[in-house]
Design a protein around this motif. Sequence first.
Motif, PDB file in Angstrom:
ATOM      1  N   TRP A 292       0.752  -1.283  -0.192  1.00 46.69           N
ATOM      2  CA  TRP A 292      -0.018   0.145   0.030  1.00 46.69           C
ATOM      3  C   TRP A 292       0.760   1.228   0.108  1.00 46.69           C
ATOM      4  O   TRP A 292       0.485   2.189  -0.682  1.00 46.69           O
ATOM      5  CB  TRP A 292      -0.930   0.183   1.275  1.00 46.69           C
ATOM      6  CG  TRP A 292      -1.757   1.413   1.338  1.00 46.69           C
ATOM      7  CD1 TRP A 292      -1.632   1.977   2.368  1.00 46.69           C
ATOM      8  CD2 TRP A 292      -2.745   1.865   0.437  1.00 46.69           C
ATOM      9  NE1 TRP A 292      -2.509   3.091   2.185  1.00 46.69           N
ATOM     10  CE2 TRP A 292      -3.347   2.774   0.889  1.00 46.69           C
ATOM     11  CE3 TRP A 292      -3.060   1.433  -0.849  1.00 46.69           C
ATOM     12  CZ2 TRP A 292      -4.427   3.684   0.380  1.00 46.69           C
ATOM     13  CZ3 TRP A 292      -4.067   1.947  -1.479  1.00 46.69           C
ATOM     14  CH2 TRP A 292      -4.682   3.285  -0.986  1.00 46.69           C
ATOM     15  N   TYR A 293       2.077   1.141   0.787  1.00 54.28           N
ATOM     16  CA  TYR A 293       3.108   2.405   0.788  1.00 54.28           C
ATOM     17  C   TYR A 293       3.343   2.680  -0.658  1.00 54.28           C
ATOM     18  O   TYR A 293       3.620   3.873  -1.145  1.00 54.28           O
ATOM     19  CB  TYR A 293       4.029   1.769   1.772  1.00 54.28           C
ATOM     20  CG  TYR A 293       4.991   3.003   1.906  1.00 54.28           C
ATOM     21  CD1 TYR A 293       4.746   4.059   3.064  1.00 54.28           C
ATOM     22  CD2 TYR A 293       6.126   3.207   1.336  1.00 54.28           C
ATOM     23  CE1 TYR A 293       5.656   5.114   3.470  1.00 54.28           C
ATOM     24  CE2 TYR A 293       6.917   4.287   1.537  1.00 54.28           C
ATOM     25  CZ  TYR A 293       6.948   5.160   2.619  1.00 54.28           C
ATOM     26  OH  TYR A 293       7.723   6.237   2.864  1.00 54.28           O
ATOM     27  N   GLY A 294       3.784   1.656  -1.433  1.00 50.40           N
ATOM     28  CA  GLY A 294       4.323   1.823  -2.689  1.00 50.40           C
ATOM     29  C   GLY A 294       3.318   2.186  -3.654  1.00 50.40           C
ATOM     30  O   GLY A 294       3.436   2.965  -4.666  1.00 50.40           O
ATOM     31  N   LEU A 295       1.962   1.723  -3.704  1.00 49.68           N
ATOM     32  CA  LEU A 295       0.925   2.115  -4.324  1.00 49.68           C
ATOM     33  C   LEU A 295       0.769   3.641  -4.230  1.00 49.68           C
ATOM     34  O   LEU A 295       0.413   4.397  -5.099  1.00 49.68           O
ATOM     35  CB  LEU A 295      -0.264   1.578  -4.148  1.00 49.68           C
ATOM     36  CG  LEU A 295      -0.521  -0.140  -4.824  1.00 49.68           C
ATOM     37  CD1 LEU A 295      -1.352  -0.842  -4.263  1.00 49.68           C
ATOM     38  CD2 LEU A 295       0.048  -0.063  -6.154  1.00 49.68           C
ATOM     39  N   ARG A 296       0.790   4.035  -3.077  1.00 48.09           N
ATOM     40  CA  ARG A 296       0.527   5.729  -2.718  1.00 48.09           C
ATOM     41  C   ARG A 296       1.677   6.439  -3.361  1.00 48.09           C
ATOM     42  O   ARG A 296       1.528   7.622  -3.809  1.00 48.09           O
ATOM     43  CB  ARG A 296       0.594   5.663  -1.066  1.00 48.09           C
ATOM     44  CG  ARG A 296      -0.647   5.228  -0.640  1.00 48.09           C
ATOM     45  CD  ARG A 296      -0.658   5.527   1.289  1.00 48.09           C
ATOM     46  NE  ARG A 296      -0.489   6.707   1.410  1.00 48.09           N
ATOM     47  CZ  ARG A 296      -0.035   7.257   2.489  1.00 48.09           C
ATOM     48  NH1 ARG A 296       0.145   6.376   3.664  1.00 48.09           N
ATOM     49  NH2 ARG A 296       0.147   8.425   3.177  1.00 48.09           N
ATOM     50  N   TRP A 297       2.756   5.817  -3.330  1.00 50.21           N
ATOM     51  CA  TRP A 297       3.841   6.430  -4.078  1.00 50.21           C
ATOM     52  C   TRP A 297       3.678   6.594  -5.488  1.00 50.21           C
ATOM     53  O   TRP A 297       4.048   7.669  -6.130  1.00 50.21           O
ATOM     54  CB  TRP A 297       5.361   5.781  -3.659  1.00 50.21           C
ATOM     55  CG  TRP A 297       6.521   6.418  -4.295  1.00 50.21           C
ATOM     56  CD1 TRP A 297       7.423   7.475  -3.780  1.00 50.21           C
ATOM     57  CD2 TRP A 297       7.034   6.250  -5.613  1.00 50.21           C
ATOM     58  NE1 TRP A 297       8.182   8.030  -4.264  1.00 50.21           N
ATOM     59  CE2 TRP A 297       8.036   7.240  -5.708  1.00 50.21           C
ATOM     60  CE3 TRP A 297       6.793   5.641  -6.702  1.00 50.21           C
ATOM     61  CZ2 TRP A 297       8.802   7.403  -6.693  1.00 50.21           C
ATOM     62  CZ3 TRP A 297       7.433   5.596  -7.807  1.00 50.21           C
ATOM     63  CH2 TRP A 297       8.590   6.472  -8.012  1.00 50.21           C
ATOM     64  N   VAL A 298       3.345   5.605  -6.041  1.00 51.66           N
ATOM     65  CA  VAL A 298       3.119   5.576  -7.439  1.00 51.66           C
ATOM     66  C   VAL A 298       2.026   6.592  -7.794  1.00 51.66           C
ATOM     67  O   VAL A 298       2.049   7.343  -8.922  1.00 51.66           O
ATOM     68  CB  VAL A 298       2.409   4.246  -7.980  1.00 51.66           C
ATOM     69  CG1 VAL A 298       1.981   4.372  -9.516  1.00 51.66           C
ATOM     70  CG2 VAL A 298       3.607   3.080  -8.035  1.00 51.66           C
ATOM     71  N   PHE A 299       0.908   6.930  -6.957  1.00 46.99           N
ATOM     72  CA  PHE A 299      -0.148   7.743  -7.050  1.00 46.99           C
ATOM     73  C   PHE A 299       0.404   9.364  -7.067  1.00 46.99           C
ATOM     74  O   PHE A 299       0.212  10.131  -7.914  1.00 46.99           O
ATOM     75  CB  PHE A 299      -1.122   7.674  -6.125  1.00 46.99           C
ATOM     76  CG  PHE A 299      -2.152   8.920  -6.059  1.00 46.99           C
ATOM     77  CD1 PHE A 299      -3.405   8.897  -7.136  1.00 46.99           C
ATOM     78  CD2 PHE A 299      -2.202   9.826  -5.091  1.00 46.99           C
ATOM     79  CE1 PHE A 299      -4.134   9.907  -7.064  1.00 46.99           C
ATOM     80  CE2 PHE A 299      -3.222  10.748  -5.369  1.00 46.99           C
ATOM     81  CZ  PHE A 299      -4.156  10.868  -6.088  1.00 46.99           C
ATOM     82  N   SER A 300       1.364   9.273  -6.040  1.00 49.82           N
ATOM     83  CA  SER A 300       2.021  10.833  -5.968  1.00 49.82           C
ATOM     84  C   SER A 300       2.983  11.138  -7.118  1.00 49.82           C
ATOM     85  O   SER A 300       2.970  12.237  -7.483  1.00 49.82           O
ATOM     86  CB  SER A 300       3.075  10.623  -4.734  1.00 49.82           C
ATOM     87  OG  SER A 300       2.112  10.388  -3.396  1.00 49.82           O
ATOM     88  N   LEU A 301       3.647  10.026  -7.751  1.00 52.63           N
ATOM     89  CA  LEU A 301       4.461  10.056  -8.944  1.00 52.63           C
ATOM     90  C   LEU A 301       3.603  10.674 -10.272  1.00 52.63           C
ATOM     91  O   LEU A 301       3.795  11.533 -10.827  1.00 52.63           O
ATOM     92  CB  LEU A 301       5.107   9.026  -9.360  1.00 52.63           C
ATOM     93  CG  LEU A 301       5.904   9.012 -10.629  1.00 52.63           C
ATOM     94  CD1 LEU A 301       7.165   9.795 -10.549  1.00 52.63           C
ATOM     95  CD2 LEU A 301       6.492   7.650 -10.694  1.00 52.63           C
ATOM     96  N   LEU A 302       2.309  10.158 -10.193  1.00 52.88           N
ATOM     97  CA  LEU A 302       1.217  10.498 -11.337  1.00 52.88           C
ATOM     98  C   LEU A 302       0.896  11.801 -11.131  1.00 52.88           C
ATOM     99  O   LEU A 302       0.807  12.628 -11.907  1.00 52.88           O
ATOM    100  CB  LEU A 302       0.171   9.557 -11.330  1.00 52.88           C
ATOM    101  CG  LEU A 302       0.432   8.276 -11.634  1.00 52.88           C
ATOM    102  CD1 LEU A 302      -0.702   7.228 -11.516  1.00 52.88           C
ATOM    103  CD2 LEU A 302       0.948   7.994 -13.202  1.00 52.88           C
TER     104      LEU A 302
END
Length: 537
Positions: A292-302
């Motif tokens: 979940w931490y990694g997915l939140r990071w991907v969303f922040s990158l977008l």
Amino acid sequence: MKKKMESSSSDKRELFILIVYAIAFYSFVIQRSLRLSTDYHSQLYGLRSASPWLSKFTHRSNDMSDAQWRNFRANLPILTIVFAIFGLAANAFRACFRLKARGMSFLWLFISFIYLTYLHGACIVFILAIALLNYLLVKIFARKKYFLLVLWSFNIFFLICNRVYEGYSFSIIGQQWAYLDNFRGTFRWHICFNFVVLRMISFGYDYHWADQDSRFDQEKHVQRCHICQSGKTCYQLLQERSVQGDKYSLSIYICYLVYAPLYLAGPIISFNAFASQLDVPQNNYSVRDATWYGLRWVFSLLLMELMTHLFHYNAFAISGLWKQLSPTDVFIIGYGVLNFMWLKFFLIWRYFRFWSLICGIEAPENMPRCINNCHNLEGFWKNWHASYNKWLVRYMYIPLGGSQKKLLNVWVIFTFVAIWHDLEWKLLSWAWLTCLFFIPEMILKSTANALQVESALGQFVFRELSAVAGAVTITCLMVANLVGYVIGPSGINWLVSQFLQKEGLPVLGGMFVTFYVGTKLMFHIDDAKQRKYRNGL
């Protein structure tokens, strides 16, 4: 009961008005930012063609004017592949051979030296030479009264020399070694070494304190800490609890300095916290939590991709076009640059922290709070590069006398922070401006603690004064950071003159009102968190 209901109703009305104002403000900022980016598009430096996945939706260029973000973004695919291999190898060997601290240190030394060879080539020699000298100094002088002076002198000396001599040349050793200057790797080693200096100092202090009586009461801490009570281990406990003597070995020390996932950018972790997790991997993040931490990071990158395509804030700063803009637009660009910087560091630090978590080492979160949710200087610095703040508190602030000498401590600490970042006058100007802005806040806080307001009217007046103080603080933060990272000391007079002109005064007033509203919104957010925490208990 009736007074409580009236107060609650009043708070809701105030919150509604504040939210409406915030929506109107951001609508105006977004609309004006889009227009500025369109009108000045041809004059901006550092713009690149749009990302393929966004080109279908927009024909706008991508703002790649920030070198740090540009390099990180370009190397993201290869970094991800490399760290995925590192993580799989480290976890597989740990599980198969049941490796503890000593075994894991040798494994990570092998992995990290492969990584550093690609980054720095033959310059690894300089890193190891300085690291070994520091290790010898710590082992020889750690029990001496003057040890801390030796430790700081040694590390500050090399911190400055590394920058002055640009990482040195092999020819200084002898002309027969000059050919090694052709193999200096892909990344300047003396830039990364700033983080290594912090780790060397941390090792020195933790080893120096290992045999001393600790003031840290572990039982009392566990009783108060909700993380430790839940069966997990918080960072403070890992940091304050001394490790066994055999953990201060050369292999674990070097492993700590060059640990691959945190080597390039941090977050910064103390030696005690690192060595204890090298022995027993972190248990705070499960596989589900890390995913979940990694997915939140991907969303922040977008979100960052969208921001750099639509709003070219940093390109305005790099191009110097902000001098041609109206005071309103200067404020918008300045505000946008600070938000861009926050999101950039948020993504970089969380990326490396994510890989460290996967490999079993939990480092402190560097950006635990949004930049738009900080209304005082102390809170801002606790939540901007928070791991560095923890390091400064443990190894500088408390040894210098803590809160008893706070007014003097901030000058020493922020001067060191400026020198640690780089040898530039604009960074020293930023540091000393920040210290100046700290003084009224410290006076206000001490006054507030002395005056215990209990009446409803007194609490209302105090809250309003705090909101006004928050607006002033946010303005000071903007000025200090713009001087340090955008306009430099020479731009202060220009900035002040622009906002004190007839056209600029209404904008200055609007800024204060906006920051006042923002501070009041932060108060409501803090109140909601406190209510949630109390209900949870």
